[in-house]
Design an enzyme around this catalytic site. Sequence first.
Site, mmCIF file in Angstrom:
data_model
loop_
_atom_site.group_PDB
_atom_site.id
_atom_site.type_symbol
_atom_site.label_atom_id
_atom_site.label_comp_id
_atom_site.label_asym_id
_atom_site.label_seq_id
_atom_site.Cartn_x
_atom_site.Cartn_y
_atom_site.Cartn_z
ATOM 1 C CG ASP A 6 -1.639 1.255 1.525
ATOM 2 O OD1 ASP A 6 -1.847 2.035 0.567
ATOM 3 O OD2 ASP A 6 -2.013 1.488 2.695
ATOM 4 C CD GLN A 11 5.587 4.856 7.771
ATOM 5 O OE1 GLN A 11 4.603 4.234 8.167
ATOM 6 N NE2 GLN A 11 6.719 4.868 8.456
ATOM 7 N N GLY A 107 -10.324 6.825 -3.215
ATOM 8 C CA GLY A 107 -8.935 6.420 -3.029
ATOM 9 C C GLY A 107 -8.801 4.907 -3.004
ATOM 10 C CG ASP A 109 -6.089 4.925 0.788
ATOM 11 O OD1 ASP A 109 -6.862 5.372 -0.081
ATOM 12 O OD2 ASP A 109 -5.623 5.637 1.712
ATOM 13 N NE ARG A 110 -12.424 7.265 1.386
ATOM 14 C CZ ARG A 110 -13.306 8.186 1.017
ATOM 15 N NH1 ARG A 110 -13.020 9.013 0.017
ATOM 16 N NH2 ARG A 110 -14.474 8.273 1.627
#
Length: 256
Positions: A6, A11, A107, A109-110
């Site tokens: 991810d 990061q 997004g 990641d969402r």
Amino acid sequence: MILTFDIGNTQMSGGVFDNGKMVLQFRKGTITGTSSDEFGIFLRSVLHENGIDTKQIEDIACCSVVPSLNYAAASACLKYFGIEPLMIRAGIKTGLKLKYGNPKEIGADRIAAAIGAVNAESGRDIIVVDMGTATTVDVISSEKEYFGGAILAGINMSMHALSSGTAQLPSVEIVIPEKPCGSSTAGAIQSGLYYGTIGAVRELISVFTHDVFAGRKPFVIGTGGLSHLFENSGLFGSVVPCLVLDGLRRALELNR
């Protein structure tokens, strides 16, 4: 074995799964301009240093909120592992019903976190609070409907905004305050950041509970690099630091 990673604004976190169980987790700072070779060498090195033969990696999934790094990440997987990675984006199979005006705006990641949440807590109304560079609060129904949610500045971003936007307020360590009422400038900032975040997230959970779930109490999952600070705050039913990575693993199962 499955490799997932991810790419966040601050990061990159990654993990290796073997038969559905995470056997390795790693992190590195996100550096804009990283080349495909730098990506590939890092990934191979971190696996080697942890006793994992790169030939054992059978599939790879990635989500990224840094578009400029997407090509380098995908190219690294092809060059160094011989695998075309699954990149989380609109149009892939997610197992979710995306109730969003424009799903392409969500997004990656969402989406991955929502997939992981539904996999972990199937059949429940869920709110996912992902605490990273930004804090996202996402709403998923028991019918796997993803409704969206809210995005606010993360606790580190809020701290940097205070220190860079004022003449005398310093940067402080992000910690749980010793006491709610700060008796020093640093303590006051830490209190404001910590309890202000709790207040904001609690209010959003309350608003979504009434607006989306008609008062039905959802199960709240905390995730992200800073979620551990709030583990005992009463906000979460559980804290799952690797929720996004597990969502990526599940996405591979749905799409391969």
